[in-house]
Structures are given as structure tokens and as C-alpha cells.
Design a protein around this motif. Structure first.
Motif, short mmCIF file in Angstrom:
data_model
loop_
_atom_site.label_atom_id
_atom_site.label_comp_id
_atom_site.label_asym_id
_atom_site.label_seq_id
_atom_site.Cartn_x
_atom_site.Cartn_y
_atom_site.Cartn_z
N ASP A 33 -20.67 -66.89 8.59
CA ASP A 33 -19.45 -67.02 7.78
C ASP A 33 -18.98 -65.65 7.29
N PHE A 36 -16.75 -63.56 9.76
CA PHE A 36 -15.31 -63.86 9.74
C PHE A 36 -14.60 -63.05 8.67
N TRP A 37 -15.17 -63.04 7.45
CA TRP A 37 -14.50 -62.37 6.35
C TRP A 37 -14.49 -60.86 6.51
N PHE A 40 -11.84 -60.19 9.02
CA PHE A 40 -10.55 -60.38 8.35
C PHE A 40 -10.18 -59.13 7.57
N ILE A 77 -4.30 -67.28 10.28
CA ILE A 77 -5.75 -67.10 10.46
C ILE A 77 -6.52 -67.94 9.45
N LEU A 78 -6.06 -67.93 8.20
CA LEU A 78 -6.74 -68.71 7.18
C LEU A 78 -6.62 -70.21 7.42
N LYS A 81 -9.18 -71.06 9.96
CA LYS A 81 -10.49 -71.09 9.30
C LYS A 81 -10.68 -72.39 8.52
N VAL A 82 -9.66 -72.80 7.79
CA VAL A 82 -9.74 -74.05 7.03
C VAL A 82 -9.93 -75.24 7.97
N PHE A 84 -11.46 -75.27 10.91
CA PHE A 84 -12.84 -75.30 11.38
C PHE A 84 -13.80 -75.66 10.25
N GLN A 85 -13.49 -75.26 9.03
CA GLN A 85 -14.31 -75.66 7.89
C GLN A 85 -14.22 -77.18 7.68
N LYS A 88 -16.48 -78.80 10.12
CA LYS A 88 -17.87 -78.65 9.71
C LYS A 88 -18.21 -79.59 8.56
#
Length: 123
Positions: A33, A36-37, A40, A77-78, A81-82, A84-85, A88
Motif C-alpha cells: 500500500d 502506491f502512495w 503518487f 488516480i485516487l 485506488k478507491v 481497488f480498495q 479488497k
């Protein structure tokens, strides 16, 4: 891209990277995780250090200003990410439900076995 926007991007990138590294050090964030950040933050730094790159991509995409492109790109991009979160989280919720159900069944079986043992001892 204005100097102010470039400065804000660099400051935010540095703060984000420091925060992520601190969380990793305290074992509060998984490495995958944090990658990714950090990426970014590096993207923000790249856009702020090389504004012509952002200008070029902005013109290619057709946005009115570079700042609009950067904000829209980061929001995109965010959102990915959201998404894919969310996947999960859904998988974890499904697993948790399965574990709770398996635990409840095991508990029920143990209680039935204990009752059978008590009944056989009483006879």
C-alpha cells in the motif's frame, strides 16, 4: 503552471512521503500500500519539477489549464485506488462472513458433543 502550485505540489509530496515512511516504520501500513502512495508523491514531484511535462500532457488531453489537468489526473488516480480498495474490502467482508459462519458451526458441534458426553455419563 504557477510557481505557487509547483511549491504546493512539492510540499504536499514531501509531507506525504514522510507520513507514509513514518507509518511503515511503526508497522501501521503494508509495504504494497505504501508503494502506491510513494509513487503518487513522486508523480506530484515530477509534475512540479518538470512543468513542461505536465503542460505537454495537458495539451494532449485537451484541458484548459495545466492545473486543471493535474487535479483531474490526481482525482482519477485516487478514484482507481478507491475502486481497488472497495474490491479488497468486499473480499475481506466475504471472508469474514465465512469465518464467522464456520466458527459458529464448530461451536455448535462442540456443544452437541458435550451434551452427548453428559447424557452418556448420566446413564
Amino acid at each position: 503552471m504557477t510557481v505557487l502550485l509547483r511549491g504546493v505540489l512539492i510540499c504536499v509530496s514531501i509531507l506525504l512521503t514522510c507520513y507514509v515512511l513514518r507509518k511503515i516504520r511503526h508497522s501501521k501500513m503494508k509495504i504494497e500500500d505504501s508503494i502506491f502512495w510513494v509513487m503518487f508523491a513522486l508523480l506530484l514531484v515530477a509534475f512540479s519539477l518538470f512543468p513542461r511535462l505536465a503542460d505537454f500532457v495537458s495539451r494532449m488531453v485537451g484541458t484548459y489549464s495545466t492545473a486543471n489537468f493535474i487535479f483531474a489526473f490526481m482525482i482519477f488516480i485516487l478514484l482507481v485506488k478507491v475502486f481497488f480498495q472497495s474490491i479488497k474490502i468486499s473480499q475481506l467482508e466475504r471472508r469474514m462472513t465465512e469465518l464467522i459462519q464456520a466458527f459458529a458451526l464448530d461451536r455448535e458441534e462442540k456443544q452437541e458433543e458435550e451434551e452427548l458426553k453428559r447424557e452418556s455419563h448420566q446413564e
